[in-house]
Structures are given as C-alpha cells and as structure tokens.
Motif scaffolding. Structure first.
Motif, PDB file in Angstrom:
ATOM      1  N   ASN A   5       0.809  -1.220   0.000  1.00  0.00           N
ATOM      2  CA  ASN A   5       0.000   0.000   0.000  1.00  0.00           C
ATOM      3  C   ASN A   5       0.841   1.268   0.000  1.00  0.00           C
ATOM      4  OD1 ASN A   5       0.741  -0.695   2.697  1.00  0.00           O
ATOM      5  ND2 ASN A   5      -0.731   0.780   3.462  1.00  0.00           N
ATOM      6  N   GLN A   6       2.079   1.186   0.493  1.00  0.00           N
ATOM      7  CA  GLN A   6       2.895   2.401   0.529  1.00  0.00           C
ATOM      8  C   GLN A   6       3.282   2.874  -0.869  1.00  0.00           C
ATOM      9  OE1 GLN A   6       3.751  -0.599   1.581  1.00  0.00           O
ATOM     10  NE2 GLN A   6       5.945  -1.032   1.381  1.00  0.00           N
ATOM     11  N   LYS A   9      -1.098   4.420  -5.392  1.00  0.00           N
ATOM     12  CA  LYS A   9      -1.890   5.647  -5.335  1.00  0.00           C
ATOM     13  C   LYS A   9      -3.281   5.472  -5.928  1.00  0.00           C
ATOM     14  CE  LYS A   9       2.133   8.709  -5.597  1.00  0.00           C
ATOM     15  NZ  LYS A   9       2.807   9.811  -6.364  1.00  0.00           N
ATOM     16  N   ASN A 121     -10.786   3.682   3.139  1.00  0.00           N
ATOM     17  CA  ASN A 121     -10.039   4.275   4.253  1.00  0.00           C
ATOM     18  C   ASN A 121      -8.550   4.415   3.957  1.00  0.00           C
ATOM     19  OD1 ASN A 121     -12.301   4.523   5.996  1.00  0.00           O
ATOM     20  ND2 ASN A 121     -12.190   2.323   6.436  1.00  0.00           N
ATOM     21  N   LEU A 122      -8.142   3.999   2.776  1.00  0.00           N
ATOM     22  CA  LEU A 122      -6.752   4.158   2.361  1.00  0.00           C
ATOM     23  C   LEU A 122      -6.593   5.462   1.579  1.00  0.00           C
ATOM     24  CD1 LEU A 122      -6.062   0.546   1.027  1.00  0.00           C
ATOM     25  CD2 LEU A 122      -5.570   1.440   3.310  1.00  0.00           C
ATOM     26  N   ASP A 123      -5.370   5.918   1.487  1.00  0.00           N
ATOM     27  CA  ASP A 123      -5.090   7.141   0.732  1.00  0.00           C
ATOM     28  C   ASP A 123      -4.866   6.780  -0.734  1.00  0.00           C
ATOM     29  OD1 ASP A 123      -4.563   9.757   0.056  1.00  0.00           O
ATOM     30  OD2 ASP A 123      -2.457   9.656   0.688  1.00  0.00           O
ATOM     31  N   LYS A 125      -7.054   6.397  -4.786  1.00  0.00           N
ATOM     32  CA  LYS A 125      -8.248   6.610  -5.595  1.00  0.00           C
ATOM     33  C   LYS A 125      -8.729   5.260  -6.122  1.00  0.00           C
ATOM     34  CE  LYS A 125      -7.037  11.300  -7.038  1.00  0.00           C
ATOM     35  NZ  LYS A 125      -8.031  11.907  -6.140  1.00  0.00           N
TER      36      LYS A 125
END
Length: 230
Positions: A5-6, A9, A121-123, A125
C-alpha cells in the motif's frame, strides 16, 4: 503475500465477476428468458448455441464492428436461427427480458463490499475499468451504489477503447498523472485484466472462482484476500 500500500496511489477494479456477481445475475435472468420459450424451444440447447456465438459477437461490439443494438439483437437472433426460428420480434423480446432482469440485480461478489469499505479508508483513488455497453454498466453501478466508493468510471463504449488494449489502462494513468507502477489492477479475467496490466508495469491482483488457482506462475485469490495484500 507482501503489503504494497505504501507504493499504491490508485486501485483499478474490473466490474463483472470481480465486484458484480455476473454469473448469478445472468442465471437468474436466463431463467426468466426461458419462460418465453413457451415449451417450443429447448432452453439448454438455445443457451449452448448462445454461448458458442456470444464471445465473437461481443468482441465485434467492442471493436465497433457491430452497433449496440445489432449486438443485442444478434446474440438472440442467431441462436434462434440455428434452431430454425427466424423471428426477430422474438429475439427482441428475449433481449428485453434478459436486460430487464439482469440489470435489476444487486448481487455483489463475495467480499466486495468489505474490500471497498477497506479501500475507502486508504489514501488511494478507486477507479472502475469495464468493458461493455455504457447504459448497462451504469445501471449496475447505480444498483450497487458504487458512487459511494469510486472516483471515476472508465467504460469501453463510452471511452471508445476496451481492455486488453494498452490505452484502456494508460488513459487512467494519464488522466490522474501517475505511473503504472503506482497502480494496482484487480480483475478476474487473466487475458483481459491481468496480463495486459502486468505487461504495462501495473501491480496486479487476480481474483475469481477457485476452479483455476494458478496460471503462468500467478496465483488467483479470493477478493477478500486483497485486504491483507494492501
């Protein structure tokens, strides 16, 4: 299964058989269509011929060789003709019955709502990338209330480009000014969703029925398993 996840995007989801339970919705709609055969056609025989012809007809629609109306008519008329019934009005009624019933479905694939709620809830799209007629896909989107989760929809008829064409994927990167390596593609179709995305450098997550668990060294997962992957 490593976390990524890091680096992500943007997550791209396919619709049919990934989020929307197309197989179950299709079977329910076909059961309604069968009632219109009124005993003078064998439903199993009709659907066998339909399945033989449909992929080529759908591909011709995606390639804009057939109009939407032609595609929807021919997918019923041509099997009827194979069975000796050259009845365009019946084909039209069969198509209308199928569409009415399949597009009323609110059937999510197992785990889809949990995955979408987690991704929200993740950053990142969330983008929907799907092949098919725009009117039908938007009805599914509305019935599933996907506006609650998604930032944008890319539908082949509307965008005039279909998976597995590279442009179907790269247009999203261009529109959101990100690199393929920053995108994750989640889909059920190995040839249409997974291989072309991987070839472009997208991260991939192959989901769907568990009949085939591995192909070309890639493992297939249940959709709910996307959560620990992220």
């Amino acid at each position: 299964m490593s976390q990524i996840n890091q680096h992500i995007k943007l997550i791209i989801f396919d619709l049919d058989r990934t989020l929307f339970d197309w197989d179950e919705a299709q079977q329910l709609a076909r059961n309604k269509v069968n009632e219109l055969f009124a005993g003078y056609l064998n439903p199993a025989q009709f659907w066998t011929i339909y399945n033989e012809l449909h992929e080529d007809l759908f591909q011709s629609f995606l390639e804009r060789k057939l109009s939407l109306n032609e595609y929807r008519l021919y997918r019923y008329l041509k099997p009827l003709q194979r069975l000796g019934v050259n009845d365009e009005s019946l084909a039209t009624r069969l198509n209308e019955c199928f569409l009415k019933n399949v597009l009323q479905s609110t059937l999510f694939c197992a785990g889809a709502e949990d995955v979408l709620n987690y991704c929200q809830n993740l950053d990142v799209k969330l983008i929907l990338l799907t092949n098919g007629p725009a009117d039908g896909q938007y009805q599914k989107i509305q019935r599933l209330s996907l506006d609650h989760w998604f930032n944008a929809y890319y539908i082949s008829e509307e965008k005039q480009v279909a998976k597995p064409e590279s442009a179907a994927f790269l247009n999203i990167c261009q529109d959101f000014a990100i690199q393929p390596q920053e995108c994750l593609m989640v889909g059920d179709d190995f040839e249409i969703d997974i291989l072309p995305a991987a070839a472009l450098g997208f991260k991939i997550f192959w989901v769907g029925n568990q009949n085939v668990m591995q192909r070309a060294g890639l493992k297939k997962y249940r959709l709910i398993e996307l959560i620990p992957y992220l």
